[in-house]
Design a protein around this motif. Structure first.
Motif, mmCIF file in Angstrom:
data_model
loop_
_atom_site.group_PDB
_atom_site.id
_atom_site.type_symbol
_atom_site.label_atom_id
_atom_site.label_comp_id
_atom_site.label_asym_id
_atom_site.label_seq_id
_atom_site.Cartn_x
_atom_site.Cartn_y
_atom_site.Cartn_z
ATOM 1 N N SER A 87 0.851 -1.190 0.000
ATOM 2 C CA SER A 87 0.000 0.000 0.000
ATOM 3 C C SER A 87 0.894 1.250 0.000
ATOM 4 N N GLY A 88 0.269 2.393 -0.243
ATOM 5 C CA GLY A 88 1.024 3.644 -0.273
ATOM 6 C C GLY A 88 1.785 3.900 1.023
ATOM 7 N N GLY A 89 1.108 3.666 2.141
ATOM 8 C CA GLY A 89 1.742 3.880 3.441
ATOM 9 C C GLY A 89 2.955 2.975 3.629
ATOM 10 N N MET A 90 2.791 1.730 3.200
ATOM 11 C CA MET A 90 3.888 0.770 3.324
ATOM 12 C C MET A 90 5.059 1.170 2.422
ATOM 13 N N LYS A 91 4.729 1.681 1.243
ATOM 14 C CA LYS A 91 5.796 2.128 0.341
ATOM 15 C C LYS A 91 6.583 3.265 0.989
ATOM 16 N N THR A 112 4.681 13.459 5.542
ATOM 17 C CA THR A 112 3.345 13.051 5.969
ATOM 18 C C THR A 112 2.262 13.344 4.945
ATOM 19 N N ALA A 113 2.687 13.785 3.753
ATOM 20 C CA ALA A 113 1.682 14.043 2.720
ATOM 21 C C ALA A 113 0.969 12.736 2.372
ATOM 22 N N GLY A 114 -0.316 12.707 2.550
ATOM 23 C CA GLY A 114 -1.114 11.534 2.221
ATOM 24 C C GLY A 114 -0.835 10.312 3.077
ATOM 25 N N VAL A 115 -0.431 10.566 4.310
ATOM 26 C CA VAL A 115 -0.062 9.460 5.180
ATOM 27 C C VAL A 115 -1.118 9.310 6.277
ATOM 28 N N ASP A 116 -1.432 8.053 6.653
ATOM 29 C CA ASP A 116 -2.465 7.884 7.687
ATOM 30 C C ASP A 116 -1.916 8.210 9.082
ATOM 31 N N VAL A 117 -2.853 8.327 10.017
ATOM 32 C CA VAL A 117 -2.502 8.767 11.371
ATOM 33 C C VAL A 117 -1.457 7.862 12.018
ATOM 34 N N GLU A 118 -1.631 6.576 11.802
ATOM 35 C CA GLU A 118 -0.743 5.619 12.453
ATOM 36 C C GLU A 118 0.700 5.795 11.984
ATOM 37 N N LEU A 119 0.855 5.892 10.677
ATOM 38 C CA LEU A 119 2.196 6.052 10.129
ATOM 39 C C LEU A 119 2.796 7.381 10.576
ATOM 40 N N ARG A 120 1.954 8.379 10.646
ATOM 41 C CA ARG A 120 2.405 9.684 11.092
ATOM 42 C C ARG A 120 2.970 9.605 12.504
ATOM 43 N N LYS A 121 2.245 8.902 13.351
ATOM 44 C CA LYS A 121 2.698 8.741 14.732
ATOM 45 C C LYS A 121 4.011 7.958 14.773
ATOM 46 N N ASP A 122 4.017 6.869 14.015
ATOM 47 C CA ASP A 122 5.235 6.046 13.946
ATOM 48 C C ASP A 122 6.410 6.865 13.458
#
Ligand SMILES: Nc1ncnc2c1ncn2[C@@H]1O[C@H](COP(=O)(O)OP(=O)(O)O)[C@@H](O)[C@H]1O
Ligand SMILES: [Mg+2]
Lengths: 308, 253
Positions: free
Chosen positions: A136-140, A162-172
């Protein structure tokens, strides 16, 4: 302490004749988190690309750890990791092979233990053998971070992480950034989200139209440019501000139920205690009091407006 | 020199080849077999021999050249064009790598693939004709030089090309006709005098001729001329690459 990156009068004019960077000078301190804040098209990516060797500067110099990025490009690039803005990533190789490839490109010896830990930190370890196109985009985005960190860089550039990144990834991501900072890595990130700069940076550089408008510590920036407001909720509605209080910069709300005192934290003059005292003296009784501070956003909007 | 980087670029380029080993080998095997059936058996049956060499055997060097010229160009050009196209080139540009190292990685891989391909074609051919190689060292030298030169040429095209169409144009519209007209499947002495002269302007003639000489000492031009021509072409490609290297042509803005 010597800056880890020193940018001196850097200019970039693209082949189209467009001046994307105009005489940028900036020193970046070792171990800090610097946020480059600016609207789209401000020149943030161009600035990073010039430092990393993707774009050739038209004029000016950049040194990294005291070495020139053109003449000593090997030494400067070895210690830099870059997470690009776009999700530019291969398709058919696996996560594991792509991080090993990146590490090799930077001339580092194989180190499986390090890379395994890195993938674990980025919650990528169970995707180790997956092909990149299946992610997925976040994983990429996580893979791009892993690639950038694969050679244990001392400086990390994150271009709009963080452009187009979900909350979880942002926190990580912020957790990783803080951890890296704790280990001494210098981090430069670009963003057009003010909250992001506010949340994580030690210093903020504001860039617009290819010009660096200012660089300040975040606290200082907020303190020096930020206005504070003291808002007093009144017990009784009043029609005008009493004579005795006109010396202060007071404003009455349209309904007459609260007064706002706006002040500049750096300015000499009446302090809050004085104001509150005088208000009581004038016979006004207040039921509540709050202080608000302007955010980076307000500062940014003001600055860009001023220049335009 | 960043040898590790050269190694990973090289291996990364070769990975695709191994991953698609079946296609990589099946397609040259099939096309070689087809050429032998059409040219060697069908047409060759009505041509006795050329300068004492049976027609089937005569076309082996030309056939090999046709494949390695087009494959060297398309492998090398695609290899560098693709990361440019997808944007993944950013990583190579930001790595502690000189242009020269990038070149060795990509061109080395493309040339290796062509060498493997040449071996596959020669092995396939040996099922149809009894191979005869009089000068194996010369044969190998010509082969290696050609693979490297045309992989370099392909690398240049890959850098120059702004889109997929341009990438296809050179191998398809220039190299393939040159190979067919360069005496791959006939001796130019079979042509009218005027066309013999014209053919001398075709650089591929010199490659095929020299390569064929190393098989059975039959050539259109002298071996020295062939060697000189390929070295000139190699030198020209290197000069262009050196210029690209200096200017960062089409790699950096
Ligand atoms: N290759 C290029 N050629 C011409 N202009 C460019 C090129 N890349 C970027 N620009 C222009 O330079 C300006 C700055 O772009 P960029 O650095 O990507 O801004 P940001 O990252 O702050 O959004 C933009 O106006 C953009 O259109
Ligand atoms: Mg950008």
């Amino acid at each position: 302490m010597n800056p880890i990156i020193s940018i001196d009068n850097l200019c970039k004019t693209y082949d189209t004749g467009f001046e994307a960077l105009k005489n940028i000078s900036l020193d970046i301190k070792e171990g800090e988190i610097l946020a480059l804040l600016g609207p789209n098209g401000a020149g943030k990516t161009t600035l990073i690309s010039a430092i990393c060797g993707i774009v050739s500067p038209s004029a000016g110099t950049v040194t990294v750890a005291g070495k020139d990025i053109i003449n000593d490009f090997r030494q400067t690039r070895e210690i830099i990791g870059l997470v690009p803005q776009e999700l530019t990533i291969g398709a058919f190789e696996t996560v594991w092979s792509t991080v090993n490839f990146s590490r090799g490109l930077f001339g580092c010896k194989k180190n499986e233990a390090y890379l395994e830990q890195l993938l674990k930190d980025l919650s990528l370890f169970d995707k180790k053998n997956d092909e990149l196109r299946a992610l997925s985009g976040g994983m990429k985005r996580r893979v791009l971070i892993a690639k950038a960190l694969s050679h244990e860089p001392k400086i990390l550039f994150l271009d709009e992480p963080t452009a187009g990144v979900d909350v979880e990834l942002r926190k990580d991501m912020w957790a990783i950034v803080r951890k890296l900072r704790a280990s001494g890595v210098t981090i430069i990130l670009t963003t057009h989200y003010i909250e992001e700069a506010e949340e994580i940076a030690d210093r903020v550089g504001i860039i617009n139209n290819g010009e660096l408008l200012l660089v300040e510590t975040k606290d200082h920036l907020m303190a020096s440019l930020g206005k504070k407001q003291l808002i007093l909720e009144l017990n009784e509605v009043i029609e005008t501000i009493p004579e005795s209080l006109t010396q202060f910069n007071l404003e009455l709300s349209p309904k007459g139920s609260s007064v706002t005192y706006t002040y500049d934290t750096t300015e000499e003059g009446a302090n809050i205690a004085d104001v509150i005292h005088s208000i009581s003296e004038a016979g006004l009784v207040f039921s509540d009091l709050k202080i608000s501070q302007s955010s980076l956003e307000d500062i940014f909007v003001d600055l860009v407006k001023e220049v335009a | 020199m960043n040898f590790r980087a050269i190694k990973v670029i090289y291996l990364n380029e070769m990975t695709r080849f191994w991953q698609t080993l079946f296609q990589s080998i099946a397609s040259p095997v099939i096309s070689t077999a087809l050429y032998f059936i059409v040219f060697g058996a069908a047409i060759g049956a009505s041509i006795d021999s050329i300068e004492g060499v049976s027609y089937g055997l005569f076309i082996v060097p030309g056939l090999t050249m046709l494949s390695i010229l087009t494959q060297s160009i398309s492998n090398a050009s695609f290899g560098i064009f693709f990361p440019k196209f997808t944007g993944t080139i950013y990583e190579i540009l930001s790595a502690p790598l000189s242009f020269f190292e990038v070149l060795i990685g990509y061109v080395g891989a493309a040339a290796s693939k062509s060498l493997i391909l040449a071996a596959v074609i020669l092995i396939t051919a040996s099922f149809f004709v009894e191979l005869q190689i009089d000068h194996p060292i010369w044969m190998l030298s010509f082969l290696v030089l050609t693979c490297i030169t045309f992989s370099l040429f392909g690398f240049i095209i890959g850098l120059w090309a702004g889109n997929f169409e341009k990438l296809q144009v050179v191998p398809l519209l220039i190299v393939t006709p040159l190979v067919f007209l360069g005496g791959s499947f006939y001796s130019i002495s079979m042509l009218p005098e005027f066309w013999q002269k014209v053919t001398l302007f075709n650089p591929v003639l010199y490659l095929v001729s020299g390569f064929r000489w190393s098989f059975f000492e039959v050539s259109d031009v002298s071996i020295g001329t062939s060697l000189t021509m390929i070295l000139i072409f190699l030198g020209a490609c290197m000069a262009i690459v050196a210029w690209m290297f200096k200017t960062g042509y089409r790699l950096k803005q």
